[in-house]
Design an enzyme around this catalytic site. Structure first.
Site, PDB file in Angstrom:
ATOM      1  N   LYS A  72       0.828  -1.214   0.000  1.00  0.00           N
ATOM      2  CA  LYS A  72       0.000   0.000   0.000  1.00  0.00           C
ATOM      3  C   LYS A  72       0.858   1.258   0.000  1.00  0.00           C
ATOM      4  CE  LYS A  72      -4.551  -1.193   0.910  1.00  0.00           C
ATOM      5  NZ  LYS A  72      -5.127  -2.238   1.677  1.00  0.00           N
ATOM      6  N   LYS A 105      -3.545 -10.338  -7.092  1.00  0.00           N
ATOM      7  CA  LYS A 105      -4.871 -10.613  -6.525  1.00  0.00           C
ATOM      8  C   LYS A 105      -5.899  -9.578  -6.990  1.00  0.00           C
ATOM      9  CE  LYS A 105      -5.498  -7.974  -2.398  1.00  0.00           C
ATOM     10  NZ  LYS A 105      -6.520  -7.788  -1.425  1.00  0.00           N
ATOM     11  N   LYS A 145      -9.755  -3.995  -4.891  1.00  0.00           N
ATOM     12  CA  LYS A 145     -10.643  -2.871  -5.236  1.00  0.00           C
ATOM     13  C   LYS A 145      -9.881  -1.575  -5.452  1.00  0.00           C
ATOM     14  CE  LYS A 145     -12.121  -2.966  -0.494  1.00  0.00           C
ATOM     15  NZ  LYS A 145     -13.078  -3.762   0.207  1.00  0.00           N
TER      16      LYS A 145
HETATM   17  N1  AQP Z   1      -8.625 -11.245  -4.292  1.00  0.00           N
HETATM   18  C1  AQP Z   1      -9.075 -11.760  -3.177  1.00  0.00           C
HETATM   19  N2  AQP Z   1      -9.298 -13.100  -3.068  1.00  0.00           N
HETATM   20  C2  AQP Z   1      -9.768 -13.636  -1.908  1.00  0.00           C
HETATM   21  N3  AQP Z   1     -10.061 -12.907  -0.805  1.00  0.00           N
HETATM   22  C3  AQP Z   1      -9.861 -11.580  -0.858  1.00  0.00           C
HETATM   23  N4  AQP Z   1     -10.042 -10.581   0.041  1.00  0.00           N
HETATM   24  C4  AQP Z   1      -9.699  -9.402  -0.522  1.00  0.00           C
HETATM   25  N5  AQP Z   1      -9.284  -9.598  -1.790  1.00  0.00           N
HETATM   26  C5  AQP Z   1      -9.355 -10.941  -2.030  1.00  0.00           C
HETATM   27  C6  AQP Z   1     -10.569 -10.776   1.389  1.00  0.00           C
HETATM   28  O1  AQP Z   1     -11.694  -9.912   1.556  1.00  0.00           O
HETATM   29  C7  AQP Z   1     -11.765  -9.494   2.913  1.00  0.00           C
HETATM   30  C8  AQP Z   1     -11.985  -8.005   2.996  1.00  0.00           C
HETATM   31  O2  AQP Z   1     -10.858  -7.287   2.748  1.00  0.00           O
HETATM   32  P1  AQP Z   1     -10.817  -5.695   2.842  1.00  0.00           P
HETATM   33  O3  AQP Z   1     -11.929  -5.040   2.166  1.00  0.00           O
HETATM   34  O4  AQP Z   1     -10.623  -5.304   4.234  1.00  0.00           O
HETATM   35  O5  AQP Z   1      -9.647  -5.345   1.910  1.00  0.00           O
HETATM   36  P2  AQP Z   1      -8.333  -6.012   1.460  1.00  0.00           P
HETATM   37  O6  AQP Z   1      -8.019  -7.298   2.125  1.00  0.00           O
HETATM   38  O7  AQP Z   1      -7.300  -4.950   1.580  1.00  0.00           O
HETATM   39  O8  AQP Z   1      -8.595  -6.351  -0.087  1.00  0.00           O
HETATM   40  P3  AQP Z   1      -9.370  -5.530  -1.159  1.00  0.00           P
HETATM   41  O9  AQP Z   1     -10.816  -5.627  -0.837  1.00  0.00           O
HETATM   42  O10 AQP Z   1      -9.091  -5.948  -2.537  1.00  0.00           O
HETATM   43  O11 AQP Z   1      -8.787  -4.111  -0.978  1.00  0.00           O
HETATM   44  P4  AQP Z   1      -7.379  -3.546  -1.474  1.00  0.00           P
HETATM   45  O12 AQP Z   1      -7.725  -2.623  -2.569  1.00  0.00           O
HETATM   46  O13 AQP Z   1      -6.814  -2.854  -0.304  1.00  0.00           O
HETATM   47  O14 AQP Z   1      -6.517  -4.692  -1.948  1.00  0.00           O
HETATM   48  C9  AQP Z   1     -10.496 -10.003   3.610  1.00  0.00           C
HETATM   49  O15 AQP Z   1     -10.790 -11.177   4.329  1.00  0.00           O
HETATM   50  C10 AQP Z   1      -9.592 -10.315   2.455  1.00  0.00           C
HETATM   51  O16 AQP Z   1      -8.661 -11.332   2.766  1.00  0.00           O
END
Ligand code: AQP
Length: 323
Positions: free
Chosen positions: A110, A190, A193
């Site tokens: 990040k 991965k 969002k």
């Molecule tokens: N690509 C993924 N595959 C499986 N699980 C995923 N998670 C996120 N991306 C994947 C899981 O979703 C949950 C919520 O995560 P979050 O919204 O707190 O954000 P994050 O983990 O940082 O991932 P995002 O949603 O894609 O956001 P960014 O943009 O920051 O990367 C968690 O249980 C996560 O493991």
């Protein structure tokens, strides 16, 4: 078993969030004591629009309900409504080695794309507080959060050793196939969002957009629909998504699509996704029109969750000599 998990209210829920986290929550709520939170304090560690923020929180709560979380079976609440999360995070921060936080992969990733603030750096400590406050045994998350849950375990063990047994030491639960849903445009990364719009499918996305995104998803120059994440990451990711949303194994799908083109496989997958998500979209619209009801659920959840949080904090403060 006591379960805790949460998602940041950033205005989007994608297929990765659903298959990696929420889908497991729905199953777990049947036979466990589940606590699920809209983790808004985590969301503000990245740039956000304060005018839209409270709507995003409500949208995320409505999404939890639309996707199948049942407020009679689990507690749903907004993280910032229980101040003990921030309080415990501060206390845990005093026993957390700086080196452990510097090693966190998500922080390093990040930091490449946004300004670094102390909140972002301390994110894993707040996440540890979220989990430990409820004496959680199982944390259902995607693969990307495993390292944070490992840190939570080590903080719980450290605290217990230093001040006497206080916290349950939690374990991550990572779904085998849904653990890491990959980006549609760069299938070695991965699905995320914070990436560009074409790289993920939103759960409440319009049908036509879903078709376009799947049809333009990156594959390879070959012709064979075969699962091989190293040589064919794009098609393997699509096969994995297909398998998770249907009751068919990847092996079965390889057989079904053996003589079919990538295009025809993608067309089928797009329709599968659209049909799978359709009931969720309908319910989400209904919940969005029932704001008072959703807020009432969150308030009931807060009251019950806070009584657990207060009891943990009481013990923590006594053990630390903060009476
Ligand atoms: N690509 C993924 N595959 C499986 N699980 C995923 N998670 C996120 N991306 C994947 C899981 O979703 C949950 C919520 O995560 P979050 O919204 O707190 O954000 P994050 O983990 O940082 O991932 P995002 O949603 O894609 O956001 P960014 O943009 O920051 O990367 C968690 O249980 C996560 O493991």
């Amino acid at each position: 078993m006591r379960i805790f998990s949460g998602i940041r209210p950033t205005g989007t829920i994608h297929l990765g969030n659903y298959l990696g986290a929420i889908k497991q929550w729905i199953d777990l709520q049947q036979d466990n004591e589940c606590v699920f939170s809209v983790v808004d304090l985590h969301a503000i560690t990245s740039p956000y629009d304060k005018k839209k923020f409270s709507d995003n929180v409500l949208q995320m709560a409505s999404a939890y309900l639309a996707l199948g979380l049942n407020p009679e079976k689990c507690l749903l609440f907004v993280q910032s409504h229980i101040k003990e999360h921030a309080e415990l995070a501060w206390l845990l921060g005093t026993i957390c080695p700086l080196g452990d936080l510097k090693r966190m992969t998500q922080f390093k990733e990040k930091s490449k794309t946004q300004d670094v603030n102390a909140g972002l750096f301390n994110y894993p400590v707040l996440m540890a507080a979220d989990i430990l406050l409820y004496q959680t045994e199982i944390v259902p998350v995607g693969q990307d959060q495993k390292q944070h849950v490992e840190l939570t375990r080590s903080l719980a063990q450290k605290f217990n050793k230093k001040f006497g047994k206080t916290f349950q030491v939690p374990s991550p639960q990572i779904s085998k196939e849904g653990a890491k849903i990959m980006s549609l445009t760069e299938p070695k990364k991965k699905m995320s969002k914070s990436d560009k719009d074409k790289s993920y499918i939103e759960i409440f996305e319009e049908d036509e957009k879903i078709r376009k995104k799947i049809m333009s998803a990156k594959t390879d120059t070959g012709k064979k629909i075969k699962y091989d994440p190293i040589k064919k990451p794009g098609i393997s990711n699509l096969l994995n998504i297909y398998s998770l949303l249907s009751s068919k194994s990847v092996k079965e799908l390889e057989g079904v699509f053996a003589d079919k083109s990538y295009q025809s496989f993608k067309k089928d997958l797009a329709e599968l996704i659209i049909n799978y998500l359709e009931p969720f979209k309908r319910k989400q619209k209904e919940y969005l029109q029932r704001e008072v009801y959703v807020k009432e659920i969150l308030d009931q959840g807060r009251k019950r969750a806070q009584s657990i949080a207060l009891s943990t904090m009481d013990e923590v403060k006594k053990k630390m000599g903060l009476e």
